[in-house]
Design a protein around this motif. Sequence first.
Motif, mmCIF file in Angstrom:
data_model
loop_
_atom_site.group_PDB
_atom_site.id
_atom_site.type_symbol
_atom_site.label_atom_id
_atom_site.label_comp_id
_atom_site.label_asym_id
_atom_site.label_seq_id
_atom_site.Cartn_x
_atom_site.Cartn_y
_atom_site.Cartn_z
ATOM 1 N N ASP A 296 -24.599 10.985 15.170
ATOM 2 C CA ASP A 296 -24.086 9.644 15.373
ATOM 3 C C ASP A 296 -22.609 9.636 15.005
ATOM 4 O O ASP A 296 -22.168 10.360 14.102
ATOM 5 C CB ASP A 296 -24.842 8.644 14.490
ATOM 6 C CG ASP A 296 -26.290 8.479 14.915
ATOM 7 O OD1 ASP A 296 -26.571 8.636 16.127
ATOM 8 O OD2 ASP A 296 -27.144 8.202 14.045
ATOM 9 N N LEU A 297 -21.844 8.805 15.706
ATOM 10 C CA LEU A 297 -20.406 8.696 15.444
ATOM 11 C C LEU A 297 -20.103 7.377 14.733
ATOM 12 O O LEU A 297 -20.762 6.371 14.977
ATOM 13 C CB LEU A 297 -19.637 8.782 16.765
ATOM 14 C CG LEU A 297 -19.795 10.088 17.557
ATOM 15 C CD1 LEU A 297 -19.031 10.010 18.873
ATOM 16 C CD2 LEU A 297 -19.325 11.283 16.729
ATOM 17 N N PRO A 298 -19.125 7.373 13.842
ATOM 18 C CA PRO A 298 -18.301 8.517 13.434
ATOM 19 C C PRO A 298 -19.069 9.441 12.497
ATOM 20 O O PRO A 298 -19.963 8.991 11.768
ATOM 21 C CB PRO A 298 -17.130 7.844 12.704
ATOM 22 C CG PRO A 298 -17.724 6.594 12.129
ATOM 23 C CD PRO A 298 -18.731 6.123 13.147
ATOM 24 N N VAL A 299 -18.729 10.724 12.521
ATOM 25 C CA VAL A 299 -19.394 11.685 11.662
ATOM 26 C C VAL A 299 -18.908 11.515 10.230
ATOM 27 O O VAL A 299 -17.817 10.986 9.989
ATOM 28 C CB VAL A 299 -19.150 13.131 12.148
ATOM 29 C CG1 VAL A 299 -19.686 13.328 13.543
ATOM 30 C CG2 VAL A 299 -17.669 13.493 12.076
ATOM 31 N N PRO A 300 -19.690 11.951 9.241
ATOM 32 C CA PRO A 300 -19.242 11.883 7.848
ATOM 33 C C PRO A 300 -17.957 12.681 7.633
ATOM 34 O O PRO A 300 -17.647 13.600 8.402
ATOM 35 C CB PRO A 300 -20.418 12.498 7.074
ATOM 36 C CG PRO A 300 -21.589 12.387 7.980
ATOM 37 C CD PRO A 300 -21.055 12.500 9.374
ATOM 38 N N PRO A 301 -17.202 12.355 6.584
ATOM 39 C CA PRO A 301 -15.942 13.068 6.322
ATOM 40 C C PRO A 301 -16.104 14.584 6.213
ATOM 41 O O PRO A 301 -15.265 15.338 6.707
ATOM 42 C CB PRO A 301 -15.467 12.465 4.996
ATOM 43 C CG PRO A 301 -16.086 11.105 4.963
ATOM 44 C CD PRO A 301 -17.414 11.250 5.632
ATOM 45 N N ARG B 197 -26.039 14.445 8.487
ATOM 46 C CA ARG B 197 -27.101 13.545 8.061
ATOM 47 C C ARG B 197 -26.678 12.656 6.887
ATOM 48 O O ARG B 197 -25.869 13.042 6.042
ATOM 49 C CB ARG B 197 -28.369 14.335 7.699
ATOM 50 C CG ARG B 197 -28.934 15.108 8.886
ATOM 51 C CD ARG B 197 -30.392 15.452 8.712
ATOM 52 N NE ARG B 197 -30.699 16.327 7.610
ATOM 53 C CZ ARG B 197 -30.668 17.666 7.677
ATOM 54 N NH1 ARG B 197 -30.329 18.283 8.811
ATOM 55 N NH2 ARG B 197 -30.989 18.413 6.626
ATOM 56 N N TRP B 198 -27.292 11.477 6.861
ATOM 57 C CA TRP B 198 -27.070 10.501 5.801
ATOM 58 C C TRP B 198 -28.400 10.251 5.096
ATOM 59 O O TRP B 198 -29.458 10.225 5.734
ATOM 60 C CB TRP B 198 -26.556 9.182 6.365
ATOM 61 C CG TRP B 198 -25.238 9.270 7.072
ATOM 62 C CD1 TRP B 198 -25.000 9.782 8.322
ATOM 63 C CD2 TRP B 198 -23.966 8.835 6.578
ATOM 64 N NE1 TRP B 198 -23.668 9.688 8.628
ATOM 65 C CE2 TRP B 198 -23.004 9.108 7.587
ATOM 66 C CE3 TRP B 198 -23.543 8.234 5.392
ATOM 67 C CZ2 TRP B 198 -21.659 8.809 7.438
ATOM 68 C CZ3 TRP B 198 -22.203 7.923 5.239
ATOM 69 C CH2 TRP B 198 -21.272 8.214 6.245
ATOM 70 N N VAL B 199 -28.358 10.050 3.804
ATOM 71 C CA VAL B 199 -29.546 9.698 3.022
ATOM 72 C C VAL B 199 -29.170 8.534 2.104
ATOM 73 O O VAL B 199 -28.225 8.648 1.305
ATOM 74 C CB VAL B 199 -30.053 10.888 2.179
ATOM 75 C CG1 VAL B 199 -31.233 10.455 1.315
ATOM 76 C CG2 VAL B 199 -30.474 12.043 3.082
ATOM 77 N N ASP B 200 -29.881 7.419 2.266
ATOM 78 C CA ASP B 200 -29.616 6.225 1.451
ATOM 79 C C ASP B 200 -28.149 5.806 1.521
ATOM 80 O O ASP B 200 -27.524 5.447 0.509
ATOM 81 C CB ASP B 200 -30.023 6.467 -0.006
ATOM 82 C CG ASP B 200 -31.512 6.726 -0.166
ATOM 83 O OD1 ASP B 200 -32.292 6.177 0.644
ATOM 84 O OD2 ASP B 200 -31.888 7.488 -1.078
ATOM 85 N N GLY B 201 -27.602 5.861 2.736
ATOM 86 C CA GLY B 201 -26.246 5.393 2.932
ATOM 87 C C GLY B 201 -25.155 6.350 2.495
ATOM 88 O O GLY B 201 -23.971 6.012 2.576
ATOM 89 N N ARG B 202 -25.528 7.548 2.072
ATOM 90 C CA ARG B 202 -24.540 8.538 1.637
ATOM 91 C C ARG B 202 -24.693 9.804 2.474
ATOM 92 O O ARG B 202 -25.818 10.182 2.827
ATOM 93 C CB ARG B 202 -24.748 8.913 0.157
ATOM 94 C CG ARG B 202 -24.476 7.788 -0.820
ATOM 95 C CD ARG B 202 -24.782 8.272 -2.226
ATOM 96 N NE ARG B 202 -24.059 9.504 -2.527
ATOM 97 C CZ ARG B 202 -23.124 9.602 -3.466
ATOM 98 N NH1 ARG B 202 -22.797 8.551 -4.177
ATOM 99 N NH2 ARG B 202 -22.518 10.752 -3.686
ATOM 100 N N PRO B 203 -23.582 10.464 2.789
ATOM 101 C CA PRO B 203 -23.707 11.723 3.535
ATOM 102 C C PRO B 203 -24.393 12.784 2.691
ATOM 103 O O PRO B 203 -24.120 12.921 1.487
ATOM 104 C CB PRO B 203 -22.256 12.098 3.845
ATOM 105 C CG PRO B 203 -21.431 11.348 2.863
ATOM 106 C CD PRO B 203 -22.181 10.108 2.513
ATOM 107 N N LEU B 204 -25.310 13.514 3.304
ATOM 108 C CA LEU B 204 -25.986 14.602 2.588
ATOM 109 C C LEU B 204 -24.975 15.660 2.166
ATOM 110 O O LEU B 204 -25.046 16.212 1.070
ATOM 111 C CB LEU B 204 -27.046 15.224 3.514
ATOM 112 C CG LEU B 204 -28.077 16.158 2.889
ATOM 113 C CD1 LEU B 204 -29.004 15.383 1.968
ATOM 114 C CD2 LEU B 204 -28.886 16.853 3.975
ATOM 115 N N HIS B 205 -24.011 15.927 3.053
ATOM 116 C CA HIS B 205 -22.956 16.902 2.758
ATOM 117 C C HIS B 205 -21.754 16.125 2.201
ATOM 118 O O HIS B 205 -20.802 15.834 2.897
ATOM 119 C CB HIS B 205 -22.574 17.651 4.037
ATOM 120 C CG HIS B 205 -21.528 18.706 3.851
ATOM 121 N ND1 HIS B 205 -21.715 19.802 3.051
ATOM 122 C CD2 HIS B 205 -20.284 18.833 4.367
ATOM 123 C CE1 HIS B 205 -20.633 20.570 3.089
ATOM 124 N NE2 HIS B 205 -19.740 19.994 3.865
#
Length: 243
Positions: free
Chosen positions: A41-46, A91-99
């Motif tokens: 999904d866009l935008p991708v995490p930082p 990927r995101w988990v609970d509103g935070r990026p996994l990475h």
Amino acid sequence: MLLAFSPHLDDAVLSVGAAIAARIEQGWQVVVCTLFAGDPDLPVPPGAAAFHRHCGLGQDAVAQRRLEDRAALAELGAVPRHLGFPDAVYRWVDGRPLHDRPGAVLDPGLPAEQALRAELGAAIAGLLEELAPAEVWTCAGIGGHVDHRHTTALVRRECDRADLPLTLWADLPYALTEADPHPAAKSAPEPAHLARKLAAAAHYRSQLPVLFPQGTDWRTALGTAEAWWPAAVPTARAGASGT
């Protein structure tokens, strides 16, 4: 038919490309199914955006990597299957990026991602039923990348349930620096098979500079012996043999 489950768009070729080439030469059909090959999904995490810059990739990064994988597998004569699950860096988990920090994908304490695992397990089970492979191969999870860990655990579980023989491979390049779990399992590739592996690996142009930093000769590194070994005997088969 041999079905190989690869976590990412390069793992199977880098780890056991020569062994795959050997099987194809013997007349086997080989299907390489990459689990984490979906568009983010866009935008991708930082962290993912930084990864794209490091790889020289743009917003269509995963589409470019799928093209690299198709070219690599065509070099070997294998058939690609790309599933739609996003790589851990997206990927995101609970509103935070996994990475969310360098090396986060190797953290054994990451969230369990139970919903993702349920979908992955169902997809793996569906492919085993659809393709009815004679053999299944996947990574051993060496190095601890979360996507490799999910792949190893879920393929093992679904092969157990389907009573299918499973072979694990040593994950390259991680296995170059990790303790060797099965030293007796190493196999030096025949020159022709190794040449096909290296020709296939060369198609992963976006990934080789990241996996093998400047000063590291990826051809030499990947020219080492490959390793694979049988996983534990499925419980159904083990129980049958004792009756």
